[in-house]
Scaffold this motif. Structure first.
Motif, PDB file in Angstrom:
ATOM      1  N   LEU A 121       0.822  -1.210   0.000  1.00 12.30           N
ATOM      2  CA  LEU A 121       0.000   0.000   0.000  1.00 12.30           C
ATOM      3  C   LEU A 121       0.857   1.260   0.000  1.00 12.30           C
ATOM      4  O   LEU A 121       0.619   2.197  -0.761  1.00 12.30           O
ATOM      5  N   CYS A 122       1.879   1.248   0.885  1.00 12.73           N
ATOM      6  CA  CYS A 122       2.733   2.429   1.004  1.00 12.73           C
ATOM      7  C   CYS A 122       3.544   2.667  -0.258  1.00 12.73           C
ATOM      8  O   CYS A 122       4.034   3.766  -0.480  1.00 12.73           O
ATOM      9  N   ASN A 123       3.737   1.623  -1.087  1.00 11.90           N
ATOM     10  CA  ASN A 123       4.475   1.883  -2.332  1.00 11.90           C
ATOM     11  C   ASN A 123       3.511   2.149  -3.474  1.00 11.90           C
ATOM     12  O   ASN A 123       3.815   2.930  -4.366  1.00 11.90           O
ATOM     13  N   PHE A 124       2.325   1.540  -3.421  1.00 12.53           N
ATOM     14  CA  PHE A 124       1.416   1.718  -4.561  1.00 12.53           C
ATOM     15  C   PHE A 124       0.862   3.138  -4.635  1.00 12.53           C
ATOM     16  O   PHE A 124       0.802   3.721  -5.720  1.00 12.53           O
ATOM     17  N   VAL A 125       0.472   3.694  -3.504  1.00 10.88           N
ATOM     18  CA  VAL A 125      -0.157   5.018  -3.531  1.00 10.88           C
ATOM     19  C   VAL A 125       0.787   6.093  -4.092  1.00 10.88           C
ATOM     20  O   VAL A 125       0.459   6.743  -5.084  1.00 10.88           O
ATOM     21  N   PRO A 126       2.001   6.255  -3.516  1.00 13.39           N
ATOM     22  CA  PRO A 126       2.890   7.259  -4.118  1.00 13.39           C
ATOM     23  C   PRO A 126       3.302   6.917  -5.546  1.00 13.39           C
ATOM     24  O   PRO A 126       3.430   7.802  -6.381  1.00 13.39           O
ATOM     25  N   GLN A 127       3.463   5.616  -5.810  1.00 15.37           N
ATOM     26  CA  GLN A 127       3.848   5.189  -7.150  1.00 15.37           C
ATOM     27  C   GLN A 127       2.795   5.613  -8.166  1.00 15.37           C
ATOM     28  O   GLN A 127       3.102   6.162  -9.228  1.00 15.37           O
ATOM     29  N   ILE A 133      -7.516   0.829 -17.270  1.00 14.99           N
ATOM     30  CA  ILE A 133      -6.066   0.655 -17.153  1.00 14.99           C
ATOM     31  C   ILE A 133      -5.633   0.852 -15.708  1.00 14.99           C
ATOM     32  O   ILE A 133      -4.770   0.131 -15.200  1.00 14.99           O
ATOM     33  N   LEU A 134      -6.260   1.803 -15.023  1.00 20.06           N
ATOM     34  CA  LEU A 134      -5.937   2.017 -13.613  1.00 20.06           C
ATOM     35  C   LEU A 134      -6.242   0.762 -12.810  1.00 20.06           C
ATOM     36  O   LEU A 134      -5.451   0.323 -11.979  1.00 20.06           O
ATOM     37  N   LEU A 135      -7.397   0.188 -13.100  1.00 17.00           N
ATOM     38  CA  LEU A 135      -7.804  -1.011 -12.376  1.00 17.00           C
ATOM     39  C   LEU A 135      -6.855  -2.172 -12.666  1.00 17.00           C
ATOM     40  O   LEU A 135      -6.435  -2.906 -11.758  1.00 17.00           O
ATOM     41  N   PHE A 136      -6.516  -2.307 -13.943  1.00 16.46           N
ATOM     42  CA  PHE A 136      -5.580  -3.350 -14.363  1.00 16.46           C
ATOM     43  C   PHE A 136      -4.245  -3.206 -13.625  1.00 16.46           C
ATOM     44  O   PHE A 136      -3.706  -4.169 -13.071  1.00 16.46           O
ATOM     45  N   THR A 137      -3.741  -1.968 -13.584  1.00 19.85           N
ATOM     46  CA  THR A 137      -2.485  -1.706 -12.882  1.00 19.85           C
ATOM     47  C   THR A 137      -2.624  -2.043 -11.404  1.00 19.85           C
ATOM     48  O   THR A 137      -1.732  -2.640 -10.801  1.00 19.85           O
ATOM     49  N   LEU A 138      -3.756  -1.654 -10.824  1.00 15.52           N
ATOM     50  CA  LEU A 138      -3.990  -1.925  -9.406  1.00 15.52           C
ATOM     51  C   LEU A 138      -3.906  -3.416  -9.113  1.00 15.52           C
ATOM     52  O   LEU A 138      -3.191  -3.850  -8.209  1.00 15.52           O
ATOM     53  N   VAL A 139      -4.643  -4.205  -9.900  1.00 17.63           N
ATOM     54  CA  VAL A 139      -4.705  -5.634  -9.605  1.00 17.63           C
ATOM     55  C   VAL A 139      -3.368  -6.319  -9.872  1.00 17.63           C
ATOM     56  O   VAL A 139      -2.885  -7.095  -9.041  1.00 17.63           O
ATOM     57  N   THR A 140      -2.724  -6.020 -11.010  1.00 17.10           N
ATOM     58  CA  THR A 140      -1.435  -6.669 -11.277  1.00 17.10           C
ATOM     59  C   THR A 140      -0.404  -6.267 -10.225  1.00 17.10           C
ATOM     60  O   THR A 140       0.384  -7.094  -9.776  1.00 17.10           O
ATOM     61  N   SER A 141      -0.442  -5.005  -9.816  1.00 21.51           N
ATOM     62  CA  SER A 141       0.512  -4.565  -8.806  1.00 21.51           C
ATOM     63  C   SER A 141       0.237  -5.253  -7.472  1.00 21.51           C
ATOM     64  O   SER A 141       1.169  -5.644  -6.763  1.00 21.51           O
ATOM     65  N   LEU A 142      -1.038  -5.424  -7.155  1.00 17.14           N
ATOM     66  CA  LEU A 142      -1.388  -6.084  -5.891  1.00 17.14           C
ATOM     67  C   LEU A 142      -0.920  -7.538  -5.892  1.00 17.14           C
ATOM     68  O   LEU A 142      -0.355  -8.021  -4.906  1.00 17.14           O
ATOM     69  N   ILE A 143      -1.140  -8.221  -7.008  1.00 16.56           N
ATOM     70  CA  ILE A 143      -0.713  -9.618  -7.089  1.00 16.56           C
ATOM     71  C   ILE A 143       0.807  -9.714  -6.976  1.00 16.56           C
ATOM     72  O   ILE A 143       1.350 -10.544  -6.249  1.00 16.56           O
ATOM     73  N   GLY A 144       1.504  -8.823  -7.701  1.00 24.49           N
ATOM     74  CA  GLY A 144       2.958  -8.797  -7.589  1.00 24.49           C
ATOM     75  C   GLY A 144       3.397  -8.482  -6.172  1.00 24.49           C
ATOM     76  O   GLY A 144       4.308  -9.103  -5.638  1.00 24.49           O
ATOM     77  N   GLY A 145       2.701  -7.515  -5.564  1.00 20.41           N
ATOM     78  CA  GLY A 145       3.045  -7.103  -4.207  1.00 20.41           C
ATOM     79  C   GLY A 145       2.848  -8.213  -3.204  1.00 20.41           C
ATOM     80  O   GLY A 145       3.639  -8.379  -2.279  1.00 20.41           O
ATOM     81  N   LEU A 146       1.802  -9.021  -3.389  1.00 19.97           N
ATOM     82  CA  LEU A 146       1.537 -10.119  -2.456  1.00 19.97           C
ATOM     83  C   LEU A 146       2.612 -11.202  -2.554  1.00 19.97           C
ATOM     84  O   LEU A 146       2.744 -12.029  -1.663  1.00 19.97           O
TER      85      LEU A 146
END
Lengths: 280, 329
Positions: B85-91, B225-238
């Protein structure tokens, strides 16, 4: 008039921020490369310097004198990255062609399946994979890191997206009339058509394979089979504890090939990211 | 030659033939390991070199319960989500800002290509190397960061920065943000360039300023695209593993421990608890499965929406042509 002035101020802000961020991208690697040429004593005096020194060979001697072997890591990483990339490119193109060119009953179901599993990372099923490989005594075999690349759902997805609007069935039909078999049509006509997609996917696959740490770390226990990222973890251990110059040199050696390849191919890489690379 | 039923497509079978290699490799290297991992989660498989499977008789879910109540796993999960979360928001904010700047037609930013290349660069560099590089930067007593702090008089003596949990986590967050904002930025730029220029022109005509254009036109149009980025980033982040493992190996005091690292440690660093690691993996598998299923439905709906739009357009075109023909006749 006012708008123009505002525009100019805006532009200055944009450039300042961009230059700052660009410096932030370069500096860590710059410091790393410069420190690779400095002696441990110099680094201990001042760990940040932008000017190279003359201790590169000395650092190299210390680095190679211990267990870090960049040549072996490089060779293994190259075998895995090239092997996996070639396999995934070829078979993903073939699978994508099956999706686009033929009308078969299970086609859409199969594609839905690919879309569902494409996001699932291999990491979460690693325990089962390790146990399976261990049982058949195939740990420490590079092939166990290469062969799974035959099934690359994400790449099939992108190859299909590319092929769908590009492929004209008339070319295929006329080749058929000339008596070409389906498999030959794929190899000699379809693959050349897909060159642009293959180029971008190949770059990304290669980089992803080169950087992979989790799977090799689990499967490879024999030092002669280590890949670059696994090799690099040796620099963290006690063997190089105070040899700062050598640590920086080791790190430099692992990323130098990547940086060179990146700067040469950056245009295609950026274009490829824009097409949408599915990564974390 | 035998005659075939009408409507028979003699080429259809090649669709199956050409999919065979993929299917075999997938069954062997992905599906089987997945099922096997699930099975191991219900067994007592542990110990070095162990492969024999015995199902748990008293309580089949014991491993899952052990993992879910394990304080390290809980801490690891909290860290993983927190760091992401702390990296996704500023990113995301930084990427949006840069994307808006780079696509702005009023203040054309020069040297864009160069900036894109440099801002994206950290993303292709081996994460393992970056982790160790940053560990060296924050080295005590004489890492580059300490050197700078002392030189600029910010501290009198070198500090052991990474002893502090918040600093350690902060550095991991920084590395993640630094590695990924360039990639997100380029994805967003291509999304914005995909919006039809007519919409922007009409906004110009209506006198919308930069900020209004961004919030009322750009943002809504790159929703998917925002949603796509959100989900792929979340999966990568997990699945975050490389950086926490090689930066501080989960320390100090589990401050940078992630679930992936927890699972790895359970199975491969001394304890050989394959059963618990498998249970932990399956918990993550379920979470990621739900996320990717959600993404699948969103993407599918978007594709269908596009198709409908295209059909409508074609119909319009068709009726226009018909009208023109009638007029000519």
């Amino acid at each position: 008039m006012l708008d123009n002035k505002q525009n100019r101020v805006m532009k200055v802000i944009i450039y300042v921020v961009c230059i700052f961020l660009a410096a932030l991208s370069i500096l860590p690697f710059w410091i790393m490369i410069v420190n690779a040429t400095r002696s441990t004593y110099q680094i201990q005096q001042h760990a940040v310097s932008l000017i190279p020194s003359g201790y590169l060979m000395n650092n190299l001697k210390i680095l190679l004198g211990k267990s870090f072997n960049p040549a072996v890591g490089f060779a293994n990483s190259l075998i895995i990255s090239v092997g996996a990339t070639v396999l995934s490119i070829y078979f993903s193109s073939l699978t994508a062609y099956a999706q686009v060119a033929y009308n078969w009953k299970l086609r859409d179901a199969f594609f839905s399946f690919i879309m569902v599993v494409m996001m699932i990372p291999g990491q979460v099923t690693m325990i089962g994979f390790y146990q399976m490989v261990y049982k058949i005594h195939m740990t420490n075999r590079l092939s166990m890191l290469i062969l799974p690349a035959i099934a690359a759902p994400t790449m099939v997805f992108f190859m299909r997206q590319y092929l769908q609007p590009t492929l004209s069935m008339e070319i295929v039909q006329s080749a058929r009339i000339d008596g070409a078999r389906e498999f030959r049509i794929f190899n000699e006509i379809i693959l050349p058509i897909m060159k642009p997609a293959i180029a971008t996917q190949a770059i990304f696959s290669f980089v992803a394979q080169w950087n992979r740490l989790f799977e090799p770390l689990v499967l490879l226990t024999d030092k002669s089979k280590y890949t670059m990222p696994v090799m690099v973890s040796l620099l963290k251990g006690d063997i190089y504890k105070t040899e700062y110059g050598s640590i920086y040199l080791g790190l430099t050696l692992t990323v130098l090939p990547l940086i060179i390849v990146y700067l040469l191919l950056s245009k295609y890489i950026i274009a490829g990211v824009a097409l949408g690379s599915v990564k974390g | 030659m035998k005659t075939k039923k009408p409507g028979y497509d003699r080429y259809a079978r090649y669709g199956y033939f050409f999919s065979i290699p993929f299917v075999i490799a997938y069954l062997l290297f992905s599906l089987y390991p997945t099922l096997y991992t699930a099975v191991i989660g219900f067994t007592d498989l542990k110990g070095i070199g162990a492969t024999a499977i015995h199902f748990l008789k008293d309580d089949p879910f014991r491993n899952f319960k052990t993992v879910l109540t394990n304080p390290s796993f809980k801490q690891g999960f909290k860290n993983t989500v927190g760091i992401w979360l702390c990296n996704f928001v500023p990113q995301m904010l930084l990427a949006l800002l840069l994307a808006a700047w780079f696509t702005d037609r009023r203040s054309k930013v020069g040297a864009q290509g160069l900036f894109k290349v440099l801002l994206y660069m950290p993303n292709i560099i081996t994460a393992a190397t970056i982790a160790i590089l940053f560990a060296a930067f924050f080295g005590y007593p004489m890492g580059p960061v300490n050197d700078l702090l002392v030189r600029f008089g910010l501290v009198e003596k070198p500090v052991e920065l990474l002893r502090n949990k918040t600093t350690a986590r902060g550095v991991v967050v920084f590395i993640q943000t630094w590695m990924w904002y360039g990639s997100t930025m380029i994805t967003l730029i291509s999304g914005i360039l995909g919006i039809s220029p007519e919409i922007f022109e009409s906004a110009d005509v209506d006198g919308a300023n930069r900020v209004q254009t961004f919030f009322y036109i750009t943002l809504p149009n790159i929703r998917t695209i925002l949603l796509f980025t959100l989900v792929t980033s979340l999966i990568g982040g997990l699945n975050m593993f490389d950086i926490p493992r090689l930066f501080l190996n989960g320390g100090p005091d589990n401050a940078t421990l992630t679930t992936s690292l927890f699972i790895y440690n359970q199975a491969f660093s001394g304890s050989y608890m394959y059963n618990r690691a498998a249970a932990g993996s399956m918990i993550m598998f379920v979470i990621i499965g739900i996320l990717s299923a959600a993404l699948f439905f969103v993407m599918r709906d978007r594709d269908e929406g596009k198709l409908r739009k295209q059909i409508k357009l074609q119909q319009k075109e068709y009726s226009r042509k018909m009208k023109a023909e009638r007029r000519n006749a």
